[in-house]
Design an enzyme around this catalytic site. Structure first.
Site, PDB file in Angstrom:
ATOM      1  N   CYS A  44      25.379  12.837  37.398  1.00 53.56           N
ATOM      2  CA  CYS A  44      26.466  13.393  38.562  1.00 53.56           C
ATOM      3  C   CYS A  44      26.264  14.552  38.198  1.00 53.56           C
ATOM      4  CB  CYS A  44      27.941  12.706  37.193  1.00 53.56           C
ATOM      5  SG  CYS A  44      29.565  12.949  37.342  1.00 53.56           S
ATOM      6  N   CYS A  49      27.406  13.885  41.235  1.00 52.27           N
ATOM      7  CA  CYS A  49      29.127  14.375  41.927  1.00 52.27           C
ATOM      8  C   CYS A  49      29.584  15.635  42.288  1.00 52.27           C
ATOM      9  CB  CYS A  49      29.843  14.082  41.005  1.00 52.27           C
ATOM     10  SG  CYS A  49      29.269  11.844  40.402  1.00 52.27           S
ATOM     11  N   LYS A  52      27.573  17.960  44.962  1.00 54.65           N
ATOM     12  CA  LYS A  52      27.044  16.850  45.943  1.00 54.65           C
ATOM     13  C   LYS A  52      28.772  17.412  46.732  1.00 54.65           C
ATOM     14  CE  LYS A  52      29.596  13.458  45.755  1.00 54.65           C
ATOM     15  NZ  LYS A  52      29.957  11.251  45.745  1.00 54.65           N
ATOM     16  N   TYR A 100      27.078  20.719  27.886  1.00 54.58           N
ATOM     17  CA  TYR A 100      26.316  19.470  27.678  1.00 54.58           C
ATOM     18  C   TYR A 100      25.702  19.539  25.729  1.00 54.58           C
ATOM     19  CZ  TYR A 100      28.010  16.163  31.195  1.00 54.58           C
ATOM     20  OH  TYR A 100      29.840  15.342  31.961  1.00 54.58           O
ATOM     21  N   ALA A 116      11.954   8.316  25.866  1.00 51.81           N
ATOM     22  CA  ALA A 116      12.113   7.235  25.154  1.00 51.81           C
ATOM     23  C   ALA A 116      12.400   5.510  25.488  1.00 51.81           C
ATOM     24  CB  ALA A 116      13.715   7.472  24.567  1.00 51.81           C
ATOM     25  N   GLY A 177      23.894   3.389  55.456  1.00 49.93           N
ATOM     26  CA  GLY A 177      24.996   3.511  55.671  1.00 49.93           C
ATOM     27  C   GLY A 177      26.509   3.626  54.180  1.00 49.93           C
ATOM     28  N   TYR A 179      27.634   5.131  50.586  1.00 52.54           N
ATOM     29  CA  TYR A 179      28.859   6.419  51.111  1.00 52.54           C
ATOM     30  C   TYR A 179      27.725   7.536  50.544  1.00 52.54           C
ATOM     31  CZ  TYR A 179      28.164   6.481  45.622  1.00 52.54           C
ATOM     32  OH  TYR A 179      27.357   6.234  43.898  1.00 52.54           O
ATOM     33  N   GLU A 183      28.742  10.448  52.788  1.00 51.07           N
ATOM     34  CA  GLU A 183      28.575  11.975  52.709  1.00 51.07           C
ATOM     35  C   GLU A 183      27.619  13.135  52.768  1.00 51.07           C
ATOM     36  OE1 GLU A 183      30.989  10.601  48.326  1.00 51.07           O
ATOM     37  OE2 GLU A 183      28.548  11.144  48.407  1.00 51.07           O
ATOM     38  N   ARG A 206      30.252  -0.491  54.385  1.00 56.45           N
ATOM     39  CA  ARG A 206      30.284  -1.989  53.856  1.00 56.45           C
ATOM     40  C   ARG A 206      30.980  -2.349  52.508  1.00 56.45           C
ATOM     41  NH1 ARG A 206      26.954  -5.624  51.017  1.00 56.45           N
ATOM     42  NH2 ARG A 206      25.181  -4.175  50.986  1.00 56.45           N
ATOM     43  N   GLY A 290      19.623   2.609  48.768  1.00 56.29           N
ATOM     44  CA  GLY A 290      19.602   2.140  47.737  1.00 56.29           C
ATOM     45  C   GLY A 290      19.618   3.092  46.598  1.00 56.29           C
ATOM     46  N   ALA A 369      36.645   7.455  45.586  1.00 56.74           N
ATOM     47  CA  ALA A 369      36.285   8.677  46.420  1.00 56.74           C
ATOM     48  C   ALA A 369      35.304   8.260  47.668  1.00 56.74           C
ATOM     49  CB  ALA A 369      36.865   9.348  46.058  1.00 56.74           C
ATOM     50  N   HIS A 463      58.575  15.724  51.932  1.00 55.35           N
ATOM     51  CA  HIS A 463      58.825  16.215  52.811  1.00 55.35           C
ATOM     52  C   HIS A 463      58.228  17.450  52.815  1.00 55.35           C
ATOM     53  CE1 HIS A 463      59.140  15.732  57.817  1.00 55.35           C
ATOM     54  NE2 HIS A 463      60.167  16.686  57.666  1.00 55.35           N
ATOM     55  N   GLU A 468      53.715  11.406  52.646  1.00 54.77           N
ATOM     56  CA  GLU A 468      54.981  10.582  52.523  1.00 54.77           C
ATOM     57  C   GLU A 468      54.696   8.917  52.989  1.00 54.77           C
ATOM     58  OE1 GLU A 468      57.918  12.526  54.722  1.00 54.77           O
ATOM     59  OE2 GLU A 468      56.220  14.008  55.342  1.00 54.77           O
TER      60      GLU A 468
END
Length: 480
Positions: A44, A49, A52, A100, A116, A177, A179, A183, A206, A290, A369, A463, A468
């Site tokens: 990530c 993530c 990206k 981290y 490991a 095809g 995400y 993307e 898909r 994949g 998302a 609005h 809405e």
């Protein structure tokens, strides 16, 4: 005095592993060790993530000058500087990795920069030669992108390689095809790359709602992405051998998966023959076909851990493997491969093992998302899946939003609710629009709580906004 070196040893320094390690050490007082063979933050933060999404932000500026001019601004088109962006991106990733590492050390976790593998149910062997024992072992080694099994597949990149590119290619073929493929098709197109996309299926994305993915496919084509469904690669090879001219891109050591990967497009075009008969040349090819769990050569099966399809670690509802002392979370289990889910699984593991409160992982109604352009936000069942389950009503609207309609752009958005006829609960919500990821996070709270269509109807609209429409659709457009 414990018979083990550690109460817990975690294999993998990604989001799930780090969360479990630092909470177990910092909040329950457990003695914890963690080994990571590459960079802390995992897929990530380092190769997924976060970088990206920063690339998504960068790519979205491409259309802003034209839209600004439509609103009266005297502004010219700019030129994207990949080198400048990449330098700043790497600085940000270095900063996040440091965060981290600091979180772990601040919680009292012993960190090991090493690969490991399991020696037995309570023993971990490190690539440094060290051997550590632990009462509990948590495997959070994540997943990796895979290339298809075909001749010359090494000529193509995988998603990890995109963040190492020395330069942007002029043209790229994206194969896939899902995400990730979609993307990056939108990202690279926005950065000025000529993008062609092949997908062997009838429609991209898909598993997502048919109406939503159809709108995204149309939008991608309209923006200039050359999308071909029902199409795959038959063969690929170099148009010429760049090594004859000393032009081969230098391979970069791939510590995580073994072997080499290339830092961006190699010099010399790649000639690709497709199943539709087309033969074309591209500066680069990206395989987004994949991912696979990182379980190879980890001593898992020898220790008694059961591996399922694709090498995924089989676990129960509490993330426990067949070996009672060994648990696994995140992408390595191939349950729901999303960062927030891995974090939740890590927290449930700590609650179960170190707080004595057995807590199963809740994988129901997870909002997510897809950061295509436009974005898609989704939670719950698609129309197709819901209709197979029970009688439903479909509330849906598609329209040109105010901001882009004023600029005379043809962009459309979609707002869709799938409702149970019997219970009136909202079974699914699908949004295709700028900011859909932000919208679905909030809609997800209501739907997770069991909101009905009438709960949505009772909510006063804000609005003028796109969202809405989610509370003003009074009549179903169809039933199933």
């Amino acid at each position: 005095m414990s018979d083990f070196d550690y109460d817990l040893f975690v294999i993998g320094g990604g989001s799930g592993g780090v969360r479990a390690a630092r909470v177990a050490a910092g909040e329950t007082g457990a003695k914890v060790g963690l080994a990571e063979m590459d960079r802390y933050g995992g897929t990530c933060v380092i190769r997924g993530c976060v970088p990206k999404k920063l690339m998504v932000f960068a790519s979205e500026y491409a259309g802003m000058p034209a839209e600004a001019r439509a609103y009266g601004w005297d502004i010219g088109d700019g030129v994207f500087d990949w080198a400048a962006f990449r330098g700043k991106l790497n600085t940000e990733l270095d900063r996040l990795e440091g965060v981290y590492r600091k979180l772990l050390s601040g919680s009292g976790v012993d960190s090991f920069d090493a690969r490991a593998r399991l020696k037995d149910a309570h023993t971990v062997e490190l690539s440094t030669g060290e051997v550590k024992t632990a009462k509990h072992i948590l495997i959070a080694s994540g997943g990796r992108p895979v290339r298809p099994d075909m001749p010359n597949a090494e000529l193509g990149m995988v998603s990890d390689d995109l963040f190492h590119m020395e330069r942007l290619p002029k043209s790229i073929l994206i194969v896939g095809g899902g995400y990730i493929a979609c993307e990056f098709a939108c990202i690279l197109h926005g950065l000025g790359v000529e993008v062609t996309q092949y997908y062997r299926g009838a429609q991209i994305l898909r598993g997502f709602d048919d109406e939503a993915r159809g709108l995204i496919a149309d939008a991608m084509k309209e923006r200039g992405i050359d999308l071909h469904t029902g199409t795959n690669i038959v063969e690929m090879h170099r148009s010429h051998d760049p090594r004859e001219e000393g032009l081969e891109a230098a391979p970069v050591e791939d510590k995580q998966y073994g072997g080499d990967h290339h830092a961006g497009p190699s010099d010399g075009a790649i000639r690709v023959k497709a199943t539709n008969g087309n033969i074309r040349e591209f500066d680069a090819v990206l395989f987004a076909t994949g991912r696979a769990p990182n379980t190879a050569d980890m001593g898992l099966e020898e220790a008694g851990v059961t591996l399922g399809r694709g090498g995924a670690i089989e676990v129960d509802d509490y993330s426990q493997t067949k070996v009672p002392s060994v648990y696994a979370i995140g992408d390595v289990t191939n349950r729901v491969n999303l960062t927030p889910v891995a974090i939740r699984e890590g927290m449930a593991f700590v609650e179960t093992v170190f707080r004595g409160n057995p807590t199963p992982v809740d994988h129901a109604l997870i909002p997510s998302a897809v950061f295509t352009q436009p974005e898609m936000g989704t939670i719950g069942l698609s129309e197709e899946a819901a209709a197979e389950q029970e009688e439903i009503e479909v509330y849906c609207t598609s329209f040109r939003p105010m901001q882009t309609a004023f600029a005379d752009k043809s962009d459309r958005v979609l707002m869709k609710l799938i409702v149970s006829k019997a219970s009136r609960r909202v079974l699914g919500c699908h949004i295709v629009a700028p900011g859909a990821g932000e919208m679905i996070q909030l809609a997800g709270i209501a739907i997770k709580m069991g909101a009905t269509k009438e709960d949505f109807d009772r909510t006063v609209a804000v609005h003028p906004t796109m969202s809405e429409e989610m509370v003003t659709m009074r009549n179903p457009i169809r039933t199933a």
